[in-house]
Design a protein around this motif. Structure first.
Motif, mmCIF file in Angstrom:
data_model
loop_
_atom_site.group_PDB
_atom_site.id
_atom_site.type_symbol
_atom_site.label_atom_id
_atom_site.label_comp_id
_atom_site.label_asym_id
_atom_site.label_seq_id
_atom_site.Cartn_x
_atom_site.Cartn_y
_atom_site.Cartn_z
ATOM 1 N N HIS A 137 -0.430 -8.943 6.818
ATOM 2 C CA HIS A 137 -0.573 -8.012 7.800
ATOM 3 C C HIS A 137 -2.279 -7.603 7.350
ATOM 4 O O HIS A 137 -3.134 -7.441 8.455
ATOM 5 C CB HIS A 137 0.233 -6.599 7.100
ATOM 6 C CG HIS A 137 1.321 -6.907 7.155
ATOM 7 N ND1 HIS A 137 2.124 -7.732 5.779
ATOM 8 C CD2 HIS A 137 2.465 -6.184 8.054
ATOM 9 C CE1 HIS A 137 3.885 -7.503 6.360
ATOM 10 N NE2 HIS A 137 3.362 -6.470 7.462
ATOM 11 N N PRO A 179 -4.525 -2.063 9.645
ATOM 12 C CA PRO A 179 -3.385 -3.011 10.008
ATOM 13 C C PRO A 179 -2.197 -1.539 10.139
ATOM 14 O O PRO A 179 -1.556 -1.099 8.954
ATOM 15 C CB PRO A 179 -3.193 -3.703 8.932
ATOM 16 C CG PRO A 179 -4.513 -4.298 8.013
ATOM 17 C CD PRO A 179 -4.953 -2.698 7.909
ATOM 18 N N SER A 180 -1.680 -1.495 11.085
ATOM 19 C CA SER A 180 -1.034 -0.214 11.819
ATOM 20 C C SER A 180 0.383 -0.892 12.159
ATOM 21 O O SER A 180 0.328 -1.306 12.681
ATOM 22 C CB SER A 180 -2.187 0.458 12.644
ATOM 23 O OG SER A 180 -3.025 1.290 11.640
ATOM 24 N N GLY A 181 1.414 -0.012 11.570
ATOM 25 C CA GLY A 181 2.157 0.459 12.445
ATOM 26 C C GLY A 181 2.535 1.664 13.321
ATOM 27 O O GLY A 181 2.345 1.590 14.462
ATOM 28 N N ASN A 182 3.055 2.126 12.327
ATOM 29 C CA ASN A 182 3.388 3.991 12.163
ATOM 30 C C ASN A 182 2.511 4.768 12.243
ATOM 31 O O ASN A 182 2.259 5.996 12.386
ATOM 32 C CB ASN A 182 4.210 4.355 11.601
ATOM 33 C CG ASN A 182 5.489 4.919 11.723
ATOM 34 O OD1 ASN A 182 6.022 5.728 12.605
ATOM 35 N ND2 ASN A 182 6.524 5.282 10.946
ATOM 36 N N PHE A 183 0.748 4.370 12.274
ATOM 37 C CA PHE A 183 -0.168 5.134 12.537
ATOM 38 C C PHE A 183 -0.718 5.946 11.197
ATOM 39 O O PHE A 183 -1.148 7.062 11.224
ATOM 40 C CB PHE A 183 -0.381 5.675 13.746
ATOM 41 C CG PHE A 183 -1.467 6.588 14.444
ATOM 42 C CD1 PHE A 183 -2.854 5.389 14.609
ATOM 43 C CD2 PHE A 183 -1.480 7.844 14.658
ATOM 44 C CE1 PHE A 183 -4.147 5.887 14.727
ATOM 45 C CE2 PHE A 183 -3.046 7.693 14.875
ATOM 46 C CZ PHE A 183 -3.343 7.039 15.034
ATOM 47 N N GLY A 184 0.349 5.736 10.305
ATOM 48 C CA GLY A 184 0.296 6.956 9.443
ATOM 49 C C GLY A 184 -1.110 6.483 7.793
ATOM 50 O O GLY A 184 -2.026 7.099 8.268
ATOM 51 N N ASP A 185 -1.364 5.300 8.135
ATOM 52 C CA ASP A 185 -2.945 4.639 7.717
ATOM 53 C C ASP A 185 -4.244 5.183 7.820
ATOM 54 O O ASP A 185 -4.767 6.123 7.754
ATOM 55 C CB ASP A 185 -2.830 3.376 7.000
ATOM 56 C CG ASP A 185 -3.594 3.039 6.099
ATOM 57 O OD1 ASP A 185 -4.118 3.742 5.282
ATOM 58 O OD2 ASP A 185 -2.891 1.869 5.540
ATOM 59 N N ASP A 189 8.601 -2.083 2.736
ATOM 60 C CA ASP A 189 8.276 -2.194 1.952
ATOM 61 C C ASP A 189 8.947 -0.951 1.502
ATOM 62 O O ASP A 189 8.445 -0.666 0.352
ATOM 63 C CB ASP A 189 6.629 -2.720 2.260
ATOM 64 C CG ASP A 189 6.535 -3.537 2.642
ATOM 65 O OD1 ASP A 189 6.814 -4.644 1.746
ATOM 66 O OD2 ASP A 189 5.188 -4.327 2.370
ATOM 67 N N THR A 239 -3.119 -4.269 3.126
ATOM 68 C CA THR A 239 -1.922 -3.103 2.706
ATOM 69 C C THR A 239 -0.984 -4.478 2.044
ATOM 70 O O THR A 239 -0.008 -3.589 1.760
ATOM 71 C CB THR A 239 -1.285 -2.716 3.931
ATOM 72 O OG1 THR A 239 -1.226 -3.958 4.818
ATOM 73 C CG2 THR A 239 -2.498 -1.632 4.904
ATOM 74 N N ALA A 240 -1.288 -5.638 1.492
ATOM 75 C CA ALA A 240 -0.023 -5.973 0.661
ATOM 76 C C ALA A 240 -0.842 -6.953 0.037
ATOM 77 O O ALA A 240 -2.148 -7.326 0.765
ATOM 78 C CB ALA A 240 1.092 -6.393 1.137
ATOM 79 N N PHE A 284 1.095 -1.534 0.119
ATOM 80 C CA PHE A 284 0.258 -0.188 0.176
ATOM 81 C C PHE A 284 0.267 1.429 -0.169
ATOM 82 O O PHE A 284 -0.083 2.066 -0.317
ATOM 83 C CB PHE A 284 -1.134 -0.176 0.808
ATOM 84 C CG PHE A 284 -0.933 0.568 2.372
ATOM 85 C CD1 PHE A 284 0.148 0.054 3.138
ATOM 86 C CD2 PHE A 284 -1.177 2.576 2.625
ATOM 87 C CE1 PHE A 284 0.901 0.790 4.233
ATOM 88 C CE2 PHE A 284 -0.619 2.691 3.373
ATOM 89 C CZ PHE A 284 0.077 1.788 4.682
ATOM 90 N N LYS A 285 2.193 1.047 0.840
ATOM 91 C CA LYS A 285 2.418 2.385 0.363
ATOM 92 C C LYS A 285 3.208 3.039 -0.724
ATOM 93 O O LYS A 285 3.252 4.004 -1.514
ATOM 94 C CB LYS A 285 4.502 1.695 0.516
ATOM 95 C CG LYS A 285 4.549 1.082 1.886
ATOM 96 C CD LYS A 285 4.674 2.008 3.254
ATOM 97 C CE LYS A 285 5.232 1.874 4.303
ATOM 98 N NZ LYS A 285 4.140 0.607 5.076
ATOM 99 N N ALA A 329 5.699 -5.377 8.897
ATOM 100 C CA ALA A 329 5.901 -4.133 7.998
ATOM 101 C C ALA A 329 5.357 -2.775 8.897
ATOM 102 O O ALA A 329 4.901 -2.119 9.543
ATOM 103 C CB ALA A 329 5.188 -3.965 6.959
ATOM 104 N N MET A 330 4.361 -3.581 10.273
ATOM 105 C CA MET A 330 4.129 -2.955 11.663
ATOM 106 C C MET A 330 4.621 -3.628 12.455
ATOM 107 O O MET A 330 4.751 -3.306 14.111
ATOM 108 C CB MET A 330 2.548 -4.171 11.606
ATOM 109 C CG MET A 330 2.282 -2.796 10.452
ATOM 110 S SD MET A 330 0.330 -4.341 10.072
ATOM 111 C CE MET A 330 -0.442 -5.014 11.578
HETATM 112 C C1 LIG Z 1 3.741 -0.020 6.386
HETATM 113 C C2 LIG Z 1 3.105 -0.784 6.455
HETATM 114 C C3 LIG Z 1 1.980 -1.396 7.414
HETATM 115 C C4 LIG Z 1 2.257 0.273 8.353
HETATM 116 O O1 LIG Z 1 1.824 1.379 8.139
HETATM 117 P P1 LIG Z 1 1.529 2.401 8.929
HETATM 118 O O2 LIG Z 1 1.214 3.514 7.425
HETATM 119 O O3 LIG Z 1 2.686 2.720 9.465
HETATM 120 O O4 LIG Z 1 0.420 2.275 10.156
HETATM 121 C C5 LIG Z 1 1.134 -2.287 7.194
HETATM 122 N N1 LIG Z 1 1.002 -3.252 6.438
HETATM 123 C C6 LIG Z 1 2.260 -2.829 5.206
HETATM 124 C C7 LIG Z 1 1.994 -3.595 3.980
HETATM 125 C C8 LIG Z 1 3.229 -1.967 5.484
HETATM 126 O O5 LIG Z 1 4.045 -2.038 4.113
#
Ligand SMILES: *Cc1c(COP(=O)(O)O)cnc(C)c1O
Length: 462
Positions: free
Chosen positions: A386, A253-259, A143, A408-409, A111-112, A307-308
């Motif tokens: 993810h 699905p979240s990591g850096n909370f951008g999405d 990613d 997201t992927a 999704f990036k 990625a999370m």
């Molecule tokens: C970056 C990423 C996320 C997390 O998105 P954030 O915006 O960082 O929360 C989730 N899934 C995949 C596959 C990613 O590449």
């Protein structure tokens, strides 16, 4: 449109400077001074519009008069022409009221791409106007590097150096970076871990002489243009499901909370959303924060959804700023302290503001595997780990109305783990199938900041 820093100590800037500048000079993040908003009629109208046109409207609302509408539309059309699905972000139904929004049809299958493809066009456009050339340095554990290389290859005013820890990313992920033929791309396998790569990146950005000599830039998810580009698919998918009359829930699905924060941005712009469910893996800083009010960094654990694997979610500062009613002093105090202590206790009023919109859920590795298996059995859809974290979260939160899980992927990005879980090894989609046979091009360097810095300088000036 002006952009202000969440920490209140930097001057307000326009769209161009907010995009090209990344982090504000006071260490804060840029947010729009006021939220632009769309009428109900305009949002309903998005249902009948091609994706690039909605993207141009949403991004245009932030760019204001700094980018001509016809230029913005042309950039969005070009960016999303790189996607292999005509709808750009199509939806698939997986239950009576449940849908998956497929964000992975871009060139690097993650999704990036959605944000990076347009960001690259914006950079080239804005830099070209200033007669300026920049060098993007990115460190990647997965990613982001592939998406950046795919987006910026061939850019006229930008060179990219992508560094990654040798042997610690998957072959598919590496090949998305290392098979670009364009001379403005350089990839470096660093002997060391991802943390070593991050430390090198930090050292490079702290070297003012280097920064100026090569006009160093970053494309991480704190860039507001990336957030704005991600708000777009909330509008298109919600409109397709009946917004603004009918409001949907989103599971992210979240990591850096951008999405997930991009969903909040869409809400500020007038899109009704019922609930934003923030699904994390066992790196659950966000899930704990929304549940308990304590935002506390933990040790990063490696999971099936790498990625999370993040324990401090950069974009959380933007939500905090809104939740404390845009008090820059309070935001600065909290996040400066967090840098040292790794803890923020969210004030009760701010926490209830957050909880009115967000629910956090942490998903175990077992649940992730079970969600991949169940989704395949019940719908025939193969989902990646993810996305599976998002699907697994559905069982934890009662939700009324239509619900969209953001995918997201592409499953083919994680062929081993998906194959092991489901017994089906996903194949790369058409268009990327040649990835395995393309020629790779990258350099190998020791994990020393000075060596990498010299490499970046030579590449930028060469
Ligand atoms: C970056 C990423 C996320 C997390 O998105 P954030 O915006 O960082 O929360 C989730 N899934 C995949 C596959 C990613 O590449």
């Amino acid at each position: 449109m002006r952009f202000i820093s969440t920490r209140g100590q930097a001057p307000a800037v326009g769209f161009t400077d907010a995009v090209l500048g990344g982090l504000a000079p006071d260490g804060g993040l840029y947010v729009p001074e006021r939220w632009p908003s769309f009428s109900k009629e305009r949002i309903a109208g998005f249902a009948a519009m091609p994706y690039p046109q909605v993207a141009a409207e949403v991004l245009g609302a932030f760019a204001g008069d700094e980018i001509a509408p016809e230029d913005m539309l042309a950039m969005c059309e070009e960016a999303y022409a790189s996607f292999s699905h005509k709808a750009v972000v199509p939806m698939v139904q997986i239950g009576p009221q449940t849908f998956i929004a497929e964000l992975f049809h871009g060139p690097s299958l993650a999704f990036k791409d959605v944000a990076m493809q347009i960001l690259a066009r914006l950079y080239d456009h804005l830099l070209g106007r200033q007669g300026r050339k920049q060098t993007i340095l990115c460190a990647t554990s997965g990613d982001t590097g592939g998406a950046a290389v795919e987006a910026f290859r061939g850019a006229k005013n930008v060179k990219v150096v992508a560094i990654f820890p040798e042997g610690r990313i998957s072959e598919v992920q590496r090949r998305f970076m290392t098979t670009a033929e364009e001379p403005n791309i350089a990839c470096v396998a660093v002997k060391g871990t991802f943390d070593d790569c991050q430390a090198i990146l930090k050292a490079a950005f702290q070297d003012l002489a280097l920064r100026q000599a090569v006009d160093l830039a970053a494309v991480n998810s704190i860039n507001f243009a990336r957030i704005a580009a991600q708000a777009v698919y909330y509008f298109t998918t919600a409109a397709a499901l009946g917004a603004p009359t009918r409001a949907a829930n989103y599971v992210v699905p979240s990591g850096n909370f951008g999405d997930a924060y991009a969903g909040y941005v869409a809400m500020q712009m007038g899109l009704p959303i019922r609930k934003l469910v923030v699904a994390t893996n066992s790196n659950d800083i966000l899930a704990r924060a929304f549940a308990t009010g304590r935002y506390a960094r933990g040790a990063v654990q490696a999971t099936l959804s790498p990625a999370m694997d993040i324990q401090s979610a950069s974009n959380f500062e933007r939500l905090y700023f809104e939740a404390v009613k845009r008090e820059p002093e309070e935001t600065r105090r909290a996040f400066e302290a967090f840098a040292n202590t790794g803890i923020i206790d969210i004030p009760p009023g701010a926490l209830s503001t957050m909880q009115a919109v967000f629910t956090g859920v942490a998903i175990s590795e077992d649940e992730t595997v079970r969600a991949m298996v169940a989704t395949l059995n019940e719908t025939g859809e193969l989902i990646d780990p993810h996305t599976a974290v998002g699907v697994a979260a559905l069982a934890h939160v009662p939700l009324d109305g239509p619900t969209v899980v953001l995918s997201t992927a592409h499953a083919a990005k994680f062929p081993e783990d998906v194959g092991k879980a489901t017994g089906v090894t996903p194949a790369l989609p058409r268009g990327t199938a040649s990835l395995a046979s393309r020629k790779e091009r990258f350099d190998r360097l020791p994990g020393e900041a000075e060596t990498i810095k010299a490499y970046v300088r030579a590449f930028a000036e060469g």
